[in-house]
Design a protein around this motif. Structure first.
Motif, short mmCIF file in Angstrom:
data_model
loop_
_atom_site.label_atom_id
_atom_site.label_comp_id
_atom_site.label_asym_id
_atom_site.label_seq_id
_atom_site.Cartn_x
_atom_site.Cartn_y
_atom_site.Cartn_z
N ASN A 13 -9.61 11.06 -1.80
CA ASN A 13 -9.22 10.89 -3.20
C ASN A 13 -7.70 10.89 -3.34
OD1 ASN A 13 -8.37 13.69 -3.22
ND2 ASN A 13 -10.54 14.22 -3.43
N ARG A 14 -7.25 10.71 -4.57
CA ARG A 14 -5.82 10.60 -4.87
C ARG A 14 -5.07 11.89 -4.53
NH1 ARG A 14 -5.44 6.39 -8.99
NH2 ARG A 14 -3.44 7.24 -9.69
N THR A 15 -5.70 13.01 -4.82
CA THR A 15 -5.05 14.29 -4.54
C THR A 15 -4.77 14.46 -3.06
OG1 THR A 15 -6.11 15.32 -6.47
CG2 THR A 15 -5.25 16.79 -4.75
N ALA B 107 -4.51 12.10 -0.86
CA ALA B 107 -3.51 11.11 -0.46
C ALA B 107 -2.10 11.60 -0.81
CB ALA B 107 -3.78 9.78 -1.14
N SER B 108 -1.95 12.23 -1.96
CA SER B 108 -0.66 12.77 -2.37
C SER B 108 -0.21 13.88 -1.44
CB SER B 108 -0.73 13.29 -3.81
OG SER B 108 -1.06 12.26 -4.72
N VAL C 246 1.18 6.95 -6.62
CA VAL C 246 0.08 7.90 -6.80
C VAL C 246 0.60 9.33 -6.65
CG1 VAL C 246 -2.01 8.82 -5.69
CG2 VAL C 246 -1.80 6.37 -6.13
N PHE D 7 -7.08 5.15 1.23
CA PHE D 7 -7.94 6.29 1.53
C PHE D 7 -8.54 6.14 2.93
CE2 PHE D 7 -9.05 6.87 -3.27
CZ PHE D 7 -7.77 7.33 -3.50
N LYS E 34 -6.80 -0.78 -7.36
CA LYS E 34 -8.01 -0.10 -6.88
C LYS E 34 -8.34 -0.53 -5.46
CE LYS E 34 -10.10 0.45 -11.48
NZ LYS E 34 -11.21 0.05 -12.37
N GLN F 250 0.83 -1.20 0.00
CA GLN F 250 0.00 0.00 0.00
C GLN F 250 0.87 1.25 0.00
OE1 GLN F 250 -2.38 -0.74 3.46
NE2 GLN F 250 -3.79 -2.11 2.39
N LEU G 241 -5.98 1.23 -3.18
CA LEU G 241 -6.33 2.65 -3.04
C LEU G 241 -7.48 2.84 -2.06
CD1 LEU G 241 -5.99 4.00 -6.68
CD2 LEU G 241 -4.66 4.68 -4.69
N ASN H 110 -3.78 4.31 -12.44
CA ASN H 110 -3.92 2.94 -11.92
C ASN H 110 -3.26 1.91 -12.81
OD1 ASN H 110 -5.34 4.07 -9.85
ND2 ASN H 110 -7.30 3.10 -10.32
N LEU I 34 0.88 4.24 -2.74
CA LEU I 34 0.76 5.65 -2.35
C LEU I 34 1.89 6.47 -2.96
CD1 LEU I 34 -0.41 7.99 -0.69
CD2 LEU I 34 0.95 7.17 1.26
#
Length: 221
Positions: free
Chosen positions: A199-201, A203-204, A164, A192, A185, A157, A188, A170, A161
């Motif tokens: 969302n991905r943003t 998480a980044s 991402v 989260f 997926k 994981q 992710l 993906n 991350l």
């Protein structure tokens, strides 16, 4: 026999660390890496590494992100952070994120040897000049929370991350990790939930909170 990994992109400093390692632990096995990717590759191939001497600002590393990656993916490996940054707040953050010691690049060979011996003996090590200031520096609540959230991720994981945060899609992540896209997926979704983001943003952004400025690369104004 102790097994050490020197992770730094400066050949002269790697040589100094290799000499200190040989003096501190005669007969130790010492490997070198000059990027974070190479560090992870060594740790993946050699499960018996005892100690990593990790430059905070080597290529591929972004502040404390490399430390977090190693501590999450290889929790049995001790890490001594090596940096030109001797700000007590940065040292405190590194310790809160799992560093076993902190070594300024201004340290002499005696301190290098002392740090290696202490950490291999399962002790925490800081240079004498920083101990008082670091002891007086309180841990940031946000850092403690961030460290706990990152530690809750599985090694795979954490890899997802990281990719991402690099902007990979993906399918690209699946190809990079040699897994199916549905597996990415699923990772992710778990990421989260464990990071408390949507969302991905977001998480980044969590990973970018580990970034630090490198004083050795700053240009005077």
């Amino acid at each position: 026999m102790s097994r050490l990994l020197i992770a730094d992109d400066h050949p002269l400093f790697r040589a100094a660390l290799r000499q200190a390692s040989a003096d501190a632990v005669p007969g130790a096995s010492v490997q070198e890496a000059d990027t974070l990717e190479a560090v992870i590759a060594v740790l993946e191939a050699d499960a018996d590494v005892d100690l990593v001497l990790l430059d905070l600002h080597m290529p591929g590393n972004h502040g404390l992100a490399g430390l977090a990656a190693i501590r999450t993916q290889y929790p049995g490996v001790a890490v001594v952070v090596v940096s030109a940054n001797d700000d007590p707040r940065v040292v405190r953050r590194a310790l809160d994120h799992g560093a076993a010691g902190y070594l300024p690049k201004s340290a002499g060979l005696d301190e290098l040897r002392d740090a290696i011996r202490a950490v291999l003996a399962c002790e925490q090590w800081l240079p004498a000049a920083l101990r008082g200031a670091v002891a007086r520096t309180e841990s940031a609540r946000a850092d403690a929370d961030l460290a706990a959230r990152l530690a809750s991720l599985s090694p795979q994981q954490f890899r997802v991350l990281t990719l991402v945060a690099q902007g990979l899609l993906n399918k690209q992540i699946a190809d990079r990790l040699d897994v199916q896209e549905r597996t990415v997926k699923a990772h992710l979704s778990a990421i989260f939930e464990r990071l408390g983001v949507r969302n991905r943003t977001q998480a980044s952004v969590v990973l970018r909170e580990l970034e630090l400025s490198d004083p050795s690369r700053q240009v005077p104004g």
